[in-house]
Design a protein around this motif. Structure first.
Motif, PDB file in Angstrom:
ATOM      1  N   ASP A   1      77.514  24.123  52.386  1.00 56.41           N
ATOM      2  CA  ASP A   1      75.435  23.324  52.503  1.00 56.41           C
ATOM      3  C   ASP A   1      75.311  24.036  53.700  1.00 56.41           C
ATOM      4  O   ASP A   1      76.181  23.253  54.178  1.00 56.41           O
ATOM      5  CB  ASP A   1      75.501  22.066  51.329  1.00 56.41           C
ATOM      6  CG  ASP A   1      74.254  22.025  51.137  1.00 56.41           C
ATOM      7  OD1 ASP A   1      73.203  23.029  50.817  1.00 56.41           O
ATOM      8  OD2 ASP A   1      73.525  20.868  50.985  1.00 56.41           O
TER       9      ASP A   1
ATOM     10  N   LEU B   1      77.818  34.723  45.204  1.00 59.97           N
ATOM     11  CA  LEU B   1      78.801  33.933  43.870  1.00 59.97           C
ATOM     12  C   LEU B   1      78.852  35.100  43.059  1.00 59.97           C
ATOM     13  O   LEU B   1      78.166  35.610  42.487  1.00 59.97           O
ATOM     14  CB  LEU B   1      77.901  32.895  43.950  1.00 59.97           C
ATOM     15  CG  LEU B   1      77.793  31.224  44.879  1.00 59.97           C
ATOM     16  CD1 LEU B   1      77.585  30.209  44.609  1.00 59.97           C
ATOM     17  CD2 LEU B   1      79.484  31.277  45.354  1.00 59.97           C
TER      18      LEU B   1
ATOM     19  N   LYS C   1      70.440  29.882  51.352  1.00 63.78           N
ATOM     20  CA  LYS C   1      70.349  30.036  50.019  1.00 63.78           C
ATOM     21  C   LYS C   1      70.576  32.170  49.341  1.00 63.78           C
ATOM     22  O   LYS C   1      71.750  31.946  48.468  1.00 63.78           O
ATOM     23  CB  LYS C   1      69.507  28.857  49.600  1.00 63.78           C
ATOM     24  CG  LYS C   1      69.479  27.595  50.195  1.00 63.78           C
ATOM     25  CD  LYS C   1      68.686  26.727  49.394  1.00 63.78           C
ATOM     26  CE  LYS C   1      69.314  25.189  50.117  1.00 63.78           C
ATOM     27  NZ  LYS C   1      67.775  24.276  49.678  1.00 63.78           N
ATOM     28  N   LYS C   2      69.842  32.067  49.867  1.00 59.97           N
ATOM     29  CA  LYS C   2      69.927  33.386  49.228  1.00 59.97           C
ATOM     30  C   LYS C   2      70.983  34.898  49.492  1.00 59.97           C
ATOM     31  O   LYS C   2      71.242  35.043  48.397  1.00 59.97           O
ATOM     32  CB  LYS C   2      68.270  34.352  49.629  1.00 59.97           C
ATOM     33  CG  LYS C   2      66.728  33.962  49.322  1.00 59.97           C
ATOM     34  CD  LYS C   2      65.703  34.544  49.467  1.00 59.97           C
ATOM     35  CE  LYS C   2      64.451  33.620  48.972  1.00 59.97           C
ATOM     36  NZ  LYS C   2      63.368  34.454  50.137  1.00 59.97           N
TER      37      LYS C   2
ATOM     38  N   GLN D   1      81.807  32.428  52.784  1.00 58.31           N
ATOM     39  CA  GLN D   1      82.475  31.746  51.728  1.00 58.31           C
ATOM     40  C   GLN D   1      83.078  29.874  52.001  1.00 58.31           C
ATOM     41  O   GLN D   1      83.773  29.527  50.707  1.00 58.31           O
ATOM     42  CB  GLN D   1      83.041  32.337  51.204  1.00 58.31           C
ATOM     43  CG  GLN D   1      84.417  32.663  52.583  1.00 58.31           C
ATOM     44  CD  GLN D   1      85.809  33.709  51.955  1.00 58.31           C
ATOM     45  OE1 GLN D   1      85.200  34.791  51.716  1.00 58.31           O
ATOM     46  NE2 GLN D   1      86.359  33.458  52.679  1.00 58.31           N
TER      47      GLN D   1
ATOM     48  N   GLU E   1      66.833  28.662  53.494  1.00 59.34           N
ATOM     49  CA  GLU E   1      66.094  29.342  51.964  1.00 59.34           C
ATOM     50  C   GLU E   1      67.244  31.082  52.370  1.00 59.34           C
ATOM     51  O   GLU E   1      67.453  31.407  51.601  1.00 59.34           O
ATOM     52  CB  GLU E   1      64.733  29.591  52.471  1.00 59.34           C
ATOM     53  CG  GLU E   1      63.865  28.468  51.991  1.00 59.34           C
ATOM     54  CD  GLU E   1      64.394  28.085  50.934  1.00 59.34           C
ATOM     55  OE1 GLU E   1      64.490  28.791  49.927  1.00 59.34           O
ATOM     56  OE2 GLU E   1      64.845  27.309  50.534  1.00 59.34           O
TER      57      GLU E   1
ATOM     58  N   LYS F   1      74.062  32.947  50.275  1.00 62.97           N
ATOM     59  CA  LYS F   1      74.474  32.887  49.089  1.00 62.97           C
ATOM     60  C   LYS F   1      75.177  32.950  48.004  1.00 62.97           C
ATOM     61  O   LYS F   1      75.489  33.211  47.115  1.00 62.97           O
ATOM     62  CB  LYS F   1      75.062  31.199  49.463  1.00 62.97           C
ATOM     63  CG  LYS F   1      76.328  30.434  49.194  1.00 62.97           C
ATOM     64  CD  LYS F   1      77.024  30.578  50.382  1.00 62.97           C
ATOM     65  CE  LYS F   1      78.570  29.627  50.020  1.00 62.97           C
ATOM     66  NZ  LYS F   1      79.236  29.198  49.914  1.00 62.97           N
ATOM     67  N   THR F   2      73.922  33.054  47.473  1.00 63.87           N
ATOM     68  CA  THR F   2      73.822  32.947  45.788  1.00 63.87           C
ATOM     69  C   THR F   2      73.927  34.589  45.781  1.00 63.87           C
ATOM     70  O   THR F   2      74.352  34.831  44.537  1.00 63.87           O
ATOM     71  CB  THR F   2      72.003  32.593  45.605  1.00 63.87           C
ATOM     72  OG1 THR F   2      72.258  31.209  45.491  1.00 63.87           O
ATOM     73  CG2 THR F   2      71.963  33.509  44.151  1.00 63.87           C
ATOM     74  N   ASN F   3      73.575  35.648  46.260  1.00 69.17           N
ATOM     75  CA  ASN F   3      74.409  37.123  46.201  1.00 69.17           C
ATOM     76  C   ASN F   3      75.793  37.134  46.215  1.00 69.17           C
ATOM     77  O   ASN F   3      76.305  37.782  45.642  1.00 69.17           O
ATOM     78  CB  ASN F   3      73.158  37.577  46.910  1.00 69.17           C
ATOM     79  CG  ASN F   3      71.784  37.481  46.471  1.00 69.17           C
ATOM     80  OD1 ASN F   3      71.452  37.745  45.372  1.00 69.17           O
ATOM     81  ND2 ASN F   3      71.168  38.631  47.233  1.00 69.17           N
TER      82      ASN F   3
END
Length: 96
Positions: free
Chosen positions: A51, A96, A89-90, A47, A86, A92-94
Motif C-alpha cells: 500500500d 493482479l 492503484k491503477k 509485487q 492513484e 497495481k490493479t492491472n
C-alpha cells in the motif's frame, strides 16, 4: 521503460563545515513504472508493495509512506501525492 508518474521528495542532508552545523534540502524523485518504483536509494517492485499512504504534518510538508513486505519506508514531500497514489492503484490493479 517509460515512467508512469513521478513524485518529488526531500532528503535533508546534515553536515558540519567551518565548525558550523548546516542542513541542506536535496530534491529527488520517486518514479513509478509498470513493474516497480525507484527512489534515489531503493527499488520497490510492485509485487512487494502492499500500500501507499500519506500524512500531512503541516501546510508545508507531509510524509509519504510505502508499505512493503520489507517494511515501511517514509519520504518527506512538499506536495500531496494523491495523483501518484492513484496511478499506483491503477497499475497495481492491472498486475493482479
Amino acid at each position: 521503460m517509460k515512467p508512469i508518474a513521478k513524485q518529488v521528495y526531500i532528503e535533508v542532508e546534515r553536515g558540519i563545515a567551518s565548525n558550523q552545523q548546516y542542513y541542506q534540502d536535496q530534491e529527488h524523485e520517486l518514479i513509478l513504472y509498470n513493474d516497480r518504483m525507484e527512489s534515489s536509494k531503493e527499488t520497490f517492485y510492485l509485487q512487494d508493495v502492499l500500500d501507499l499512504s500519506y500524512r500531512s504534518l503541516n501546510h508545508n510538508f507531509g510524509l509519504f509512506y510505502i508499505h512493503s513486505n520489507r517494511g515501511v519506508f517514509s519520504f518527506q514531500v512538499k506536495m500531496k501525492p494523491a495523483s501518484f497514489i492513484e496511478y499506483f492503484k491503477k497499475v497495481k490493479t492491472n498486475l493482479l
